[in-house]
Motif scaffolding. Structure first.
Motif, short mmCIF file in Angstrom:
data_model
loop_
_atom_site.label_atom_id
_atom_site.label_comp_id
_atom_site.label_asym_id
_atom_site.label_seq_id
_atom_site.Cartn_x
_atom_site.Cartn_y
_atom_site.Cartn_z
N MET A 441 30.44 -87.15 -34.18
CA MET A 441 31.80 -87.47 -33.75
C MET A 441 31.91 -87.51 -32.23
N LEU A 442 31.29 -86.54 -31.56
CA LEU A 442 31.33 -86.53 -30.11
C LEU A 442 30.63 -87.75 -29.53
N THR A 443 29.48 -88.11 -30.14
CA THR A 443 28.77 -89.30 -29.67
C THR A 443 29.61 -90.55 -29.88
N THR A 444 30.28 -90.66 -31.03
CA THR A 444 31.14 -91.81 -31.30
C THR A 444 32.27 -91.91 -30.29
N ILE A 445 32.88 -90.77 -30.00
CA ILE A 445 33.98 -90.76 -29.02
C ILE A 445 33.49 -91.24 -27.66
N LEU A 446 32.35 -90.74 -27.22
CA LEU A 446 31.83 -91.11 -25.90
C LEU A 446 31.46 -92.60 -25.86
N LEU A 447 30.83 -93.09 -26.94
CA LEU A 447 30.45 -94.50 -26.96
C LEU A 447 31.68 -95.41 -26.99
N LEU A 448 32.70 -95.01 -27.74
CA LEU A 448 33.92 -95.82 -27.79
C LEU A 448 34.62 -95.84 -26.43
N MET A 449 34.66 -94.67 -25.79
CA MET A 449 35.30 -94.63 -24.48
C MET A 449 34.53 -95.46 -23.46
N LEU A 503 38.19 -89.95 -36.08
CA LEU A 503 38.71 -89.17 -37.20
C LEU A 503 38.94 -90.04 -38.42
N ASN A 504 39.39 -91.25 -38.23
CA ASN A 504 39.56 -92.16 -39.37
C ASN A 504 38.21 -92.55 -39.97
N SER A 505 37.19 -92.64 -39.12
CA SER A 505 35.86 -92.98 -39.63
C SER A 505 35.32 -91.90 -40.53
N VAL A 506 35.62 -90.61 -40.19
CA VAL A 506 35.11 -89.50 -40.98
C VAL A 506 35.57 -89.60 -42.43
#
Length: 547
Positions: A441-449, A503-506
């Protein structure tokens, strides 16, 4: 230190009475040993000689009546001459009753045997009463035959108690007995239902044969059931409190071991009829046993844990997952790690794997393929007993052995097991799956940002042409191509959007956010990976609490 008991002598190893010998029908005759100074056994002496012999005995005397038949009356006369006036109890020195035949009731109740007591190959046709008897030296009943009740209630053995090869032909209760060293029932045969009550430091039932149902209640002892033959159900139970006999609670002052029952081996046993209750299986060897999937483990079953604390594997620090393991896995890991053997009699070290009896010999130590089969069968036994948490540890152990098996497990399968282990501990370690979920989740957030969110909200554009002479106006409505910002990518607002998408992806939902092309692929990947990690965490929690 126990005193080794010499083997039972053959019938030709002493001077025999030969009374009644007949060259045609019975060339040997009476096989009883000569009474000192005579050429006949006790029963064949005349009244004067028998009285003189008995009168010459005193409490604590050594006696030798090998091969001698005893009626109930003759045995009573012998016991009377050995009775101590102070205690009113028979007292023997070194006693030799090998091959003796007791045709009446053999009443040795409360007798004191101050020397070695040998009853090897003796035959008790009616009843053998050793209730409350005390054996100071070794006691040997090797190959003895008990055709009727064998009563040992409250008997105390200060040294070895040998019953190897003895035959118990009738139903009944055997014990309770207390033995400072070990009770050896190896090779004994129980042909009828029986209840055994034994408090000892060790109980050997190697190749013991139970032809009917039996309950073996044990206190404090190490129990070896290797290669025992179980024709009917046999229950080995750790008795929680001291036994009682006719005189009250049986004293256990002779025993020095811990207050637990440890089963050390069921090798070669058909476990379909075996029930173990409240036993310690930390050092139990299961290799070679049959039908382990039908073994019943009741009550509190203790198994060996993995080593505690942090360890070094190469340059990496590791910490073993806490779980219940089989002794065979300990032996293989200790062998593979090159651990030095633990000194005989030393307690196991909690920070090390336990070494086995064949440590240093790879051929004598079970390999991962063998241990995986043991875990698989015992896992089914736990599952059939509705003990899912217990079965979970055995499933973990099975997967561990398959992961390390370089002969029976294909390479591709081992790689999959490595990934399954790393991501979730084979679906049994929720913390590991949740940890990877947090990382994903943290990796996804950083990549999206960084790459997935456009610089601003996408606006619609309308383009079209106006005909020169008037008429219908046609417009094409489209959106701007999403573009990454050139600066200020990591802001609170962009974090909030990235968190919403993640969060929606989870939960396998689309966020509805406008994303760049890269962001779309990032979201698609997270919608596959993160729900899978969440499912593994839920599966692990369920495996630990399901009943």
């Amino acid at each position: 230190m126990s005193t080794p008991l010499p083997p039972t002598p053959t019938m030709a190893s002493w001077p025999q009475c030969a009374h009644g010998a007949d060259p045609a029908t019975d060339p040997v005759g009476c096989r009883g040993i000569h009474i000192p100074g005579h050429t006949a056994r006790l029963a064949h002496l005349n009244d004067t000689d028998r009285t003189a012999y008995l009168t010459g005995l005193a409490p604590g005397a050594d006696i030798d009546h090998r091969g001698t038949p005893f009626t109930e009356d003759l045995l009573s006369q012998l016991l009377a001459t050995l009775t101590d006036p102070a205690t009113q109890l028979p007292r023997f020195g070194t006693t030799q009753f090998e091959w003796a035949e007791f045709t009446g009731s053999a009443g040795f109740e409360e007798a004191q045997f101050t020397g070695v007591a040998r009853f090897g190959r003796a035959q008790f046709t009616r009843g053998a009463g050793f209730d409350e008897a005390q054996f100071t030296g070794s006691a040997g009943f090797l190959g003895a035959q008990f055709a009727s009740d064998a009563r040992f209630g409250g008997a105390q053995f200060n040294d070895d108690a040998w019953f190897g090869g003895a035959q118990f032909l009738t139903a009944g209760k055997w014990g309770p007995v207390v033995c400072r060293d070990r009770v050896d029932l190896s090779g004994a045969v129980f042909r009828a239902p029986v209840t055994l009550e034994i408090a000892a430091n060790a109980v050997l039932c190697v190749r013991t044969r139970w032809e009917s149902t039996a309950t073996v209640r044990v206190r404090r002892a190490e129990v070896d059931l290797g290669y025992a033959v179980l024709v009917a159900p046999v229950a080995v139970t750790a008795h929680p409190v001291p036994f009682t006999s006719g005189s009250g609670t049986v004293e256990e002052a002779l025993l020095t071991g811990p207050d637990r029952v440890r089963v050390t081996s069921v090798e070669g046993v058909d476990a379909a009829h075996l029930v173990l209750t409240d036993t310690d299986l930390s050092d139990c060897l299961f290799s070679g046993a049959f039908h382990l999937d039908q073994l019943r483990l009741e009550g509190r079953t203790t198994l060996a844990p993995t080593p505690t604390g942090w360890h070094r594997k190469g340059i990496w620090p590791i910490r073993w997952t806490r779980r219940r393991t089989l002794a065979e896995e300990h032996h293989w890991r200790a062998q593979s790690a090159g651990q030095p053997p633990i000194p005989a009699g030393a307690p196991p070290e909690p920070r090390r794997w336990r070494t086995g009896p064949d440590h240093g010999d790879p051929a004598g130590t079970p390999d991962p393929d063998d241990v995986a089969a043991l875990y698989r069968q015992l896992r089914k036994a736990f599952e059939d007993g509705k003990n899912e948490p217990g079965a979970a540890d055995f499933y973990y152990g099975e997967c561990e052995m398959r992961r390390h098996d370089r002969t029976g497990t294909p390479k591709t399968e081992r790689h999959l097991l490595w990934a399954y282990w790393a991501l979730s501990g084979y679906g049994l370690r929720a913390s590991r799956a949740l940890g990877w979920l947090a990382v994903a989740m943290l990796t996804t957030i950083l990549l999206l940002m960084a790459f997935g969110l456009p610089a601003s909200s996408l606006k619609q554009e309308a383009t079209g042409t106006v005909p020169a002479g008037g008429g219908t106006v046609t417009f094409t409505i489209d959106k701007q191509d999403p573009k990454n910002p050139t600066k200020n990518r990591f802001t609170t607002k962009r974090f909030d959007k990235a968190l919403s998408v993640t969060l929606n992806s989870v939960v396998f939902r689309s966020s509805g956010q406008d994303l760049t092309t890269t962001g779309t692929y990032i979201e698609m990947t997270s919608r596959i990976l993160e729900p899978a990690l969440l499912a593994l965490a839920v599966l692990a929690i369920r495996g630990r609490i399901k009943r």
